[in-house]
Design a protein around this motif. Sequence first.
Motif, mmCIF file in Angstrom:
data_model
loop_
_atom_site.group_PDB
_atom_site.id
_atom_site.type_symbol
_atom_site.label_atom_id
_atom_site.label_comp_id
_atom_site.label_asym_id
_atom_site.label_seq_id
_atom_site.Cartn_x
_atom_site.Cartn_y
_atom_site.Cartn_z
ATOM 1 N N ALA A 15 15.028 -106.301 108.863
ATOM 2 C CA ALA A 15 16.470 -106.110 108.789
ATOM 3 C C ALA A 15 16.836 -105.652 107.388
ATOM 4 C CB ALA A 15 17.193 -107.419 109.109
ATOM 5 N N ALA A 16 18.054 -105.164 107.244
ATOM 6 C CA ALA A 16 18.583 -104.836 105.919
ATOM 7 C C ALA A 16 19.249 -106.085 105.359
ATOM 8 C CB ALA A 16 19.588 -103.695 106.022
ATOM 9 N N MET A 17 18.938 -106.388 104.123
ATOM 10 C CA MET A 17 19.469 -107.578 103.451
ATOM 11 C C MET A 17 19.870 -107.214 102.032
ATOM 12 S SD MET A 17 19.112 -110.394 105.314
ATOM 13 C CE MET A 17 18.479 -110.589 106.961
ATOM 14 N N THR A 18 20.716 -108.028 101.456
ATOM 15 C CA THR A 18 21.061 -107.891 100.051
ATOM 16 C C THR A 18 20.494 -109.086 99.291
ATOM 17 O OG1 THR A 18 23.185 -108.971 100.450
ATOM 18 C CG2 THR A 18 23.162 -106.554 100.499
ATOM 19 N N ALA A 19 20.289 -108.899 98.003
ATOM 20 C CA ALA A 19 19.677 -109.945 97.177
ATOM 21 C C ALA A 19 20.480 -111.243 97.227
ATOM 22 C CB ALA A 19 19.531 -109.458 95.742
ATOM 23 N N ASP A 20 21.802 -111.140 97.247
ATOM 24 C CA ASP A 20 22.619 -112.364 97.245
ATOM 25 C C ASP A 20 22.391 -113.197 98.505
ATOM 26 O OD1 ASP A 20 24.000 -110.238 98.594
ATOM 27 O OD2 ASP A 20 25.841 -111.404 98.526
ATOM 28 N N LEU A 21 22.118 -112.559 99.633
ATOM 29 C CA LEU A 21 21.810 -113.314 100.855
ATOM 30 C C LEU A 21 20.493 -114.069 100.709
ATOM 31 C CD1 LEU A 21 22.742 -110.776 103.667
ATOM 32 C CD2 LEU A 21 23.929 -112.891 103.109
ATOM 33 N N GLY A 77 19.794 -103.633 101.298
ATOM 34 C CA GLY A 77 21.052 -103.135 101.835
ATOM 35 C C GLY A 77 21.609 -101.973 101.035
ATOM 36 N N ASN A 78 21.682 -102.109 99.736
ATOM 37 C CA ASN A 78 22.178 -101.053 98.853
ATOM 38 C C ASN A 78 21.392 -100.954 97.555
ATOM 39 O OD1 ASN A 78 24.520 -99.880 100.188
ATOM 40 N ND2 ASN A 78 25.447 -101.889 99.967
ATOM 41 N N GLU A 79 20.754 -102.009 97.163
ATOM 42 C CA GLU A 79 20.224 -102.144 95.810
ATOM 43 C C GLU A 79 19.229 -101.077 95.368
ATOM 44 O OE1 GLU A 79 21.003 -106.511 97.070
ATOM 45 O OE2 GLU A 79 20.357 -104.663 98.052
ATOM 46 N N MET A 80 18.585 -100.397 96.295
ATOM 47 C CA MET A 80 17.595 -99.391 95.915
ATOM 48 C C MET A 80 18.133 -97.962 96.061
ATOM 49 S SD MET A 80 14.130 -101.230 97.348
ATOM 50 C CE MET A 80 12.982 -100.087 96.606
ATOM 51 N N LYS A 81 19.404 -97.827 96.354
ATOM 52 C CA LYS A 81 20.012 -96.506 96.488
ATOM 53 C C LYS A 81 20.276 -95.922 95.095
ATOM 54 C CE LYS A 81 21.885 -97.485 101.008
ATOM 55 N NZ LYS A 81 23.049 -97.866 101.790
ATOM 56 N N PRO A 82 20.306 -94.597 94.989
ATOM 57 C CA PRO A 82 20.462 -93.951 93.679
ATOM 58 C C PRO A 82 21.653 -94.449 92.856
ATOM 59 C CG PRO A 82 19.818 -92.325 95.300
ATOM 60 C CD PRO A 82 20.071 -93.609 96.052
ATOM 61 N N ASP A 83 22.773 -94.752 93.488
ATOM 62 C CA ASP A 83 23.946 -95.245 92.754
ATOM 63 C C ASP A 83 23.636 -96.493 91.925
ATOM 64 O OD1 ASP A 83 26.139 -93.620 92.993
ATOM 65 O OD2 ASP A 83 27.059 -94.723 94.641
ATOM 66 N N TYR A 84 22.674 -97.275 92.364
ATOM 67 C CA TYR A 84 22.363 -98.532 91.709
ATOM 68 C C TYR A 84 21.281 -98.384 90.649
ATOM 69 C CZ TYR A 84 25.320 -100.532 95.234
ATOM 70 O OH TYR A 84 26.411 -100.828 96.017
ATOM 71 N N ILE A 85 20.671 -97.206 90.559
ATOM 72 C CA ILE A 85 19.579 -96.964 89.618
ATOM 73 C C ILE A 85 19.965 -95.932 88.561
ATOM 74 C CG2 ILE A 85 17.200 -96.114 89.402
ATOM 75 C CD1 ILE A 85 16.723 -97.193 92.286
ATOM 76 N N GLU A 89 17.815 -85.457 80.835
ATOM 77 C CA GLU A 89 16.943 -86.432 81.499
ATOM 78 C C GLU A 89 17.780 -87.562 82.092
ATOM 79 O OE1 GLU A 89 13.645 -85.989 81.901
ATOM 80 O OE2 GLU A 89 13.857 -84.081 80.822
ATOM 81 N N LEU A 90 17.361 -88.042 83.239
ATOM 82 C CA LEU A 90 18.075 -89.141 83.886
ATOM 83 C C LEU A 90 17.935 -90.432 83.086
ATOM 84 C CD1 LEU A 90 17.039 -88.586 87.598
ATOM 85 C CD2 LEU A 90 19.300 -88.185 86.609
ATOM 86 N N ILE A 91 19.006 -91.192 83.073
ATOM 87 C CA ILE A 91 18.986 -92.535 82.502
ATOM 88 C C ILE A 91 18.945 -93.489 83.690
ATOM 89 C CG2 ILE A 91 20.250 -94.236 81.121
ATOM 90 C CD1 ILE A 91 21.662 -91.722 79.806
ATOM 91 N N LEU A 92 17.839 -94.220 83.821
ATOM 92 C CA LEU A 92 17.642 -95.110 84.955
ATOM 93 C C LEU A 92 17.639 -96.565 84.508
ATOM 94 C CD1 LEU A 92 14.759 -93.191 86.792
ATOM 95 C CD2 LEU A 92 17.227 -92.877 87.014
ATOM 96 N N ASP A 93 18.146 -97.422 85.379
ATOM 97 C CA ASP A 93 18.165 -98.865 85.125
ATOM 98 C C ASP A 93 17.765 -99.546 86.431
ATOM 99 O OD1 ASP A 93 18.736 -101.553 84.713
ATOM 100 O OD2 ASP A 93 20.725 -101.196 83.884
ATOM 101 N N ASP A 127 15.466 -104.461 91.026
ATOM 102 C CA ASP A 127 14.486 -105.487 90.667
ATOM 103 C C ASP A 127 14.886 -106.873 91.174
ATOM 104 O OD1 ASP A 127 12.619 -103.859 89.465
ATOM 105 O OD2 ASP A 127 13.272 -104.287 87.420
ATOM 106 N N LYS A 128 16.165 -107.115 91.302
ATOM 107 C CA LYS A 128 16.608 -108.433 91.759
ATOM 108 C C LYS A 128 16.098 -108.734 93.174
ATOM 109 C CE LYS A 128 20.704 -111.326 91.886
ATOM 110 N NZ LYS A 128 22.145 -111.404 91.722
ATOM 111 N N ILE A 129 16.257 -107.794 94.090
ATOM 112 C CA ILE A 129 15.797 -108.043 95.458
ATOM 113 C C ILE A 129 14.273 -107.943 95.546
ATOM 114 C CG2 ILE A 129 16.086 -105.669 96.318
ATOM 115 C CD1 ILE A 129 17.113 -107.039 98.967
ATOM 116 N N LEU A 130 13.684 -106.982 94.829
ATOM 117 C CA LEU A 130 12.228 -106.844 94.851
ATOM 118 C C LEU A 130 11.558 -108.097 94.270
ATOM 119 C CD1 LEU A 130 12.098 -103.126 93.727
ATOM 120 C CD2 LEU A 130 11.359 -103.987 95.955
ATOM 121 N N GLN A 131 12.098 -108.613 93.177
ATOM 122 C CA GLN A 131 11.525 -109.808 92.549
ATOM 123 C C GLN A 131 11.663 -111.024 93.461
ATOM 124 O OE1 GLN A 131 9.938 -109.701 89.358
ATOM 125 N NE2 GLN A 131 9.144 -111.618 90.165
#
Length: 176
Positions: A8-14, A34-42, A51-55, A60-64
């Motif tokens: 399923a799709a989940m968010t880190a807060d869940l 749910g959204n955390e890995m989409k480009p807007d969040y990185i 050059e792109l500035i990525l964060d 990392d919150k959901i992956l960790q």
Amino acid sequence: NYDFKVGAAMTADLLENKGKMELVAKHYNSLTAGNEMKPDYIIKGVDKNGELILDFTIPDKILQTIWDYNKTAAKEDQIQMRGHVLCWHSQTPECFFKDANGRLLDKDAMNKRLESYIKQVTEHVQTKYPGLVYCWDVVNEAIQPSDGEVGGLRVVNGEVETFYHQIYGSSNEYIV
């Protein structure tokens, strides 16, 4: 234990909620952010050299969270992640499609930008969380089947809808 992926799709807060995480672990062996890995969040911007500035703080919150869970779970109870999404017309900041001066990139520059972004994201994930992401959604919603256009590429009233189409025209080069 499943012979195939169930998720399923989940968010880190869940997943921070212990009861919800236990429910997820009981029923799923795959999760999609749910959204955390989409480009807007990185993507946080473009530097003066273009050059792109990525964060990676947000993905990392959901992956960790899943990485930490897997360290304590039995092998048969491991959860893997589906990487969602690298290339999308939506939830991608406008700066991704433009140079340091705010001009729309040409095809060659956009190809380089896409390659750089995809490489940086996938390398970050694989280096920090090896084996956690088992597949990637590379291009999301590039077609719009209901528009009646030959080929089905996303357009509205015959007009180009996305920055991808403004850069690449009616070809599917960015998809390839």
